[in-house]
Design a protein around this motif. Structure first.
Motif, PDB file in Angstrom:
ATOM      1  N   THR A 196       1.168  -1.058   0.277  1.00  0.00           N
ATOM      2  CA  THR A 196      -0.229   0.082  -0.027  1.00  0.00           C
ATOM      3  C   THR A 196       1.322   1.236   0.420  1.00  0.00           C
ATOM      4  N   PRO A 197       0.830   1.705  -0.925  1.00  0.00           N
ATOM      5  CA  PRO A 197       1.977   2.836  -1.191  1.00  0.00           C
ATOM      6  C   PRO A 197       1.230   4.830  -0.094  1.00  0.00           C
ATOM      7  N   THR A 198       1.848   5.182   0.986  1.00  0.00           N
ATOM      8  CA  THR A 198       2.443   5.892   1.393  1.00  0.00           C
ATOM      9  C   THR A 198       3.299   6.849   1.615  1.00  0.00           C
ATOM     10  N   GLN A 199       2.417   8.206   2.102  1.00  0.00           N
ATOM     11  CA  GLN A 199       3.710   9.344   1.848  1.00  0.00           C
ATOM     12  C   GLN A 199       4.655   9.503   3.169  1.00  0.00           C
ATOM     13  N   VAL A 200       5.501   9.649   2.724  1.00  0.00           N
ATOM     14  CA  VAL A 200       6.743   9.951   3.788  1.00  0.00           C
ATOM     15  C   VAL A 200       7.486  10.741   3.491  1.00  0.00           C
ATOM     16  N   ILE A 201       7.534  11.912   5.187  1.00  0.00           N
ATOM     17  CA  ILE A 201       7.752  13.770   4.882  1.00  0.00           C
ATOM     18  C   ILE A 201       9.994  13.680   4.501  1.00  0.00           C
ATOM     19  N   GLU A 202       9.906  12.683   5.651  1.00  0.00           N
ATOM     20  CA  GLU A 202      11.206  12.853   5.797  1.00  0.00           C
ATOM     21  C   GLU A 202      12.101  11.599   5.477  1.00  0.00           C
ATOM     22  N   ASP A 203      11.918  10.816   4.851  1.00  0.00           N
ATOM     23  CA  ASP A 203      12.985   9.385   4.762  1.00  0.00           C
ATOM     24  C   ASP A 203      13.531   9.226   2.923  1.00  0.00           C
ATOM     25  N   SER A 204      13.879  10.551   2.510  1.00  0.00           N
ATOM     26  CA  SER A 204      14.308  10.806   1.597  1.00  0.00           C
ATOM     27  C   SER A 204      14.934  11.493   1.052  1.00  0.00           C
ATOM     28  N   ASP A 205      15.668  11.578   0.092  1.00  0.00           N
ATOM     29  CA  ASP A 205      16.514  12.950  -0.538  1.00  0.00           C
ATOM     30  C   ASP A 205      14.950  13.978  -1.007  1.00  0.00           C
ATOM     31  N   HIS A 206      13.776  13.466  -1.247  1.00  0.00           N
ATOM     32  CA  HIS A 206      12.993  14.117  -2.023  1.00  0.00           C
ATOM     33  C   HIS A 206      11.481  14.220  -1.246  1.00  0.00           C
ATOM     34  N   PRO A 207      11.387  15.579  -0.407  1.00  0.00           N
ATOM     35  CA  PRO A 207      10.419  15.546   0.580  1.00  0.00           C
ATOM     36  C   PRO A 207       9.002  15.018  -0.100  1.00  0.00           C
ATOM     37  N   ASN A 208       8.556  14.348   0.598  1.00  0.00           N
ATOM     38  CA  ASN A 208       6.780  13.894   0.213  1.00  0.00           C
ATOM     39  C   ASN A 208       7.076  12.561  -0.829  1.00  0.00           C
ATOM     40  N   THR A 209       8.032  12.015  -0.658  1.00  0.00           N
ATOM     41  CA  THR A 209       8.162  11.051  -1.246  1.00  0.00           C
ATOM     42  C   THR A 209       7.213   9.533  -1.530  1.00  0.00           C
ATOM     43  N   LYS A 210       7.066   8.877  -2.330  1.00  0.00           N
ATOM     44  CA  LYS A 210       5.717   7.753  -1.850  1.00  0.00           C
ATOM     45  C   LYS A 210       6.637   6.829  -1.617  1.00  0.00           C
ATOM     46  N   CYS A 211       6.422   6.107  -0.378  1.00  0.00           N
ATOM     47  CA  CYS A 211       6.972   4.743   0.129  1.00  0.00           C
ATOM     48  C   CYS A 211       5.548   3.689   0.088  1.00  0.00           C
ATOM     49  N   TYR A 212       5.819   2.290   0.494  1.00  0.00           N
ATOM     50  CA  TYR A 212       4.801   1.439   0.282  1.00  0.00           C
ATOM     51  C   TYR A 212       5.407   1.042   1.688  1.00  0.00           C
ATOM     52  N   MET A 213       3.816  -0.138   2.267  1.00  0.00           N
ATOM     53  CA  MET A 213       3.763  -0.215   3.342  1.00  0.00           C
ATOM     54  C   MET A 213       3.259  -1.959   2.635  1.00  0.00           C
ATOM     55  N   TRP A 214       4.496  -2.985   3.677  1.00  0.00           N
ATOM     56  CA  TRP A 214       4.252  -4.372   2.626  1.00  0.00           C
ATOM     57  C   TRP A 214       3.277  -4.742   3.322  1.00  0.00           C
ATOM     58  N   VAL A 215       2.290  -5.748   3.327  1.00  0.00           N
ATOM     59  CA  VAL A 215       1.609  -6.607   4.738  1.00  0.00           C
ATOM     60  C   VAL A 215       2.259  -8.133   4.203  1.00  0.00           C
ATOM     61  N   HIS A 216       2.698  -9.153   4.965  1.00  0.00           N
ATOM     62  CA  HIS A 216       2.834 -10.156   5.099  1.00  0.00           C
ATOM     63  C   HIS A 216       1.400 -11.193   5.371  1.00  0.00           C
ATOM     64  N   ARG A 217       0.509 -12.234   5.460  1.00  0.00           N
ATOM     65  CA  ARG A 217      -0.712 -12.758   6.997  1.00  0.00           C
ATOM     66  C   ARG A 217      -0.541 -14.147   6.139  1.00  0.00           C
ATOM     67  N   SER A 218       0.000 -15.070   6.958  1.00  0.00           N
ATOM     68  CA  SER A 218      -1.466 -16.031   6.897  1.00  0.00           C
ATOM     69  C   SER A 218      -2.675 -15.911   5.976  1.00  0.00           C
ATOM     70  N   GLY A 219      -2.875 -17.228   5.452  1.00  0.00           N
ATOM     71  CA  GLY A 219      -4.371 -16.643   4.457  1.00  0.00           C
ATOM     72  C   GLY A 219      -4.915 -17.195   5.552  1.00  0.00           C
ATOM     73  N   GLU A 220      -6.846 -17.446   4.693  1.00  0.00           N
ATOM     74  CA  GLU A 220      -7.599 -17.460   5.572  1.00  0.00           C
ATOM     75  C   GLU A 220      -8.303 -19.189   6.098  1.00  0.00           C
ATOM     76  N   LEU A 221      -7.155 -19.987   5.398  1.00  0.00           N
ATOM     77  CA  LEU A 221      -7.463 -21.003   5.917  1.00  0.00           C
ATOM     78  C   LEU A 221      -6.239 -21.287   7.323  1.00  0.00           C
ATOM     79  N   HIS A 222      -5.770 -20.457   7.519  1.00  0.00           N
ATOM     80  CA  HIS A 222      -4.935 -20.249   9.128  1.00  0.00           C
ATOM     81  C   HIS A 222      -5.623 -19.658   9.832  1.00  0.00           C
TER      82      HIS A 222
END
Length: 99
Positions: A40-66
């Motif tokens: 999921t894209p997320t905007q981070v203010i101060e984590d790169s050389d370019h302010p307001n750069t789009k970064c990502y939050m990856w989510v890894h999860r167990s499937g519905e069977l678990h």
């Protein structure tokens, strides 16, 4: 007490105490026959050389069977390139059955 000091304490505690717990969750997740991942894209203010750069939050999860003990791991990344999930699932062996 400064915000920087408190922030440093949180980071150190997370590295020392929480990171091993997340690694153990990852080991259990990689044993499952089915997992899910998405970014999921997320905007981070101060984590790169370019302010307001789009970064990502990856989510890894167990499937519905678990459903007994669901596993959800959040992973912050600066990109969404295919190497990110490949690295996360590098040791994936899966399982033959669901418990």
């Amino acid at each position: 007490m400064s915000k920087q000091t408190m922030s440093n304490w949180i980071v150190k505690c997370a590295d020392k105490y929480f990171a091993p717990f997340v690694e153990r969750m990852k080991q259990e997740l990689l044993k499952l026959p089915v997992t899910q991942s998405d970014e999921t894209p997320t905007q981070v203010i101060e984590d790169s050389d370019h302010p307001n750069t789009k970064c990502y939050m990856w989510v890894h999860r167990s499937g519905e069977l678990h459903k007994e003990r669901p596993i959800v791991i959040y992973e912050y990344q600066k990109g969404r390139d295919h190497h990110i999930p490949l690295e996360f699932y590098r040791n994936y062996k899966g399982g033959s059955t669901c418990n």
